[in-house]
Design an enzyme around this catalytic site. Structure first.
Site, PDB file in Angstrom:
ATOM      1  CG  ASP A   1      68.485 -56.466 -10.058  1.00 36.78           C
ATOM      2  OD1 ASP A   1      68.189 -55.701  -9.093  1.00 36.78           O
ATOM      3  OD2 ASP A   1      68.797 -57.686 -10.241  1.00 36.78           O
TER       4      ASP A   1
ATOM      5  CG  HIS B   1      65.260 -59.113 -11.448  1.00 35.05           C
ATOM      6  ND1 HIS B   1      67.418 -58.800 -11.917  1.00 35.05           N
ATOM      7  CD2 HIS B   1      65.312 -59.929 -13.197  1.00 35.05           C
ATOM      8  CE1 HIS B   1      67.633 -59.361 -13.364  1.00 35.05           C
ATOM      9  NE2 HIS B   1      66.157 -59.776 -13.923  1.00 35.05           N
TER      10      HIS B   1
ATOM     11  N   GLY C   1      66.939 -64.322 -18.272  1.00 38.69           N
ATOM     12  CA  GLY C   1      67.846 -63.957 -19.533  1.00 38.69           C
ATOM     13  C   GLY C   1      67.608 -64.207 -20.872  1.00 38.69           C
TER      14      GLY C   1
ATOM     15  CG  ASN D   1      66.335 -60.638 -20.812  1.00 36.23           C
ATOM     16  OD1 ASN D   1      66.684 -59.711 -19.522  1.00 36.23           O
ATOM     17  ND2 ASN D   1      65.233 -61.302 -19.896  1.00 36.23           N
TER      18      ASN D   1
ATOM     19  CB  SER E   1      64.562 -62.774 -14.724  1.00 41.31           C
ATOM     20  OG  SER E   1      64.943 -61.410 -15.729  1.00 41.31           O
TER      21      SER E   1
END
Length: 207
Positions: free
Chosen positions: A179, A182, A69, A98, A35
């Site tokens: 979040d 990102h 992801g 991840n 991502s």
């Protein structure tokens, strides 16, 4: 002058020239990432690989093969099809975040990344490995074990280790999405310029 004879005389040369031009123009940099490069919560055209492709005017072409992801294992599973489709000359590996965020064993992450590197090399492409780092709240011991994966693999395979662009993005809250993980659309231009500085010496000098 008989132009038909001239054309027949030069036809093999022209054919070779066209073939060489096609091969040269096909050189590309494939970004195999998650991502952080896929353009999470933004259009693909806003993400830094698309902006870098525009900046470089496709010399070489930048192909974004990133999926939000993805773990290293998932990137490895997708890699053969991407190599077959695009035949890149270089592949930037931006994977592992991840895996780390989910607390995967470092040895498993290293094995998957190692297989990615060897798969790229087997396809006569050149791997470029991006250093990935985790937030400090994952603990010093795990963070160090995770970070050392990348330096160790870069040394083992004698490949470039590209600095992690998020380390500078984290410093500006307006460049981060809510979040806290990102990069926001506002950060993409900065990341593009940073990646241009880091990647251009590795790929453009070999053209």
């Amino acid at each position: 002058m008989n132009f038909n004879n001239v054309f027949r005389w030069h036809y093999p040369f022209l054919l070779l020239l066209l073939l060489f031009t096609r091969v040269a123009s096909a050189e590309s940099l494939l970004v195999l990432g998650d991502s952080l490069s896929a353009g999470y919560r933004m259009s693909a055209s806003q993400a830094w690989p698309a902006l870098l492709d525009k900046k470089w005017q496709q010399q070489p072409e930048v192909i974004n093969g990133s999926i939000s992801g993805d773990t290293a294992a998932q990137g490895l599973a997708r890699l053969p099809a991407l190599l077959q489709q695009h035949h890149p000359r270089w592949v930037l590996i931006e994977l592992g975040a991840n895996d780390g965020l989910r607390g995967f064993p470092p040895q498993n992450i290293e094995q998957d990344l190692s297989k990615i590197i060897s798969t790229i090399q087997a396809a006569d492409a050149k791997p470029l490995l991006m250093q990935i780092r985790l937030p400090t709240n994952y603990g010093r011991r795990y963070n160090e074990a995770f970070s050392n994966i990348y330096t160790r693999l870069a040394q083992q395979y004698n490949i470039p280790l590209v600095p992690f662009f998020m380390e500078q993005v984290y410093l500006k809250p307006r460049w981060m999405q809510q979040d806290g993980l990102h990069p926001a659309p506002d950060a993409q231009a900065f990341i593009t310029d940073l990646m241009d500085q880091q990647l251009a010496p590795l790929v453009k000098h070999e053209q």
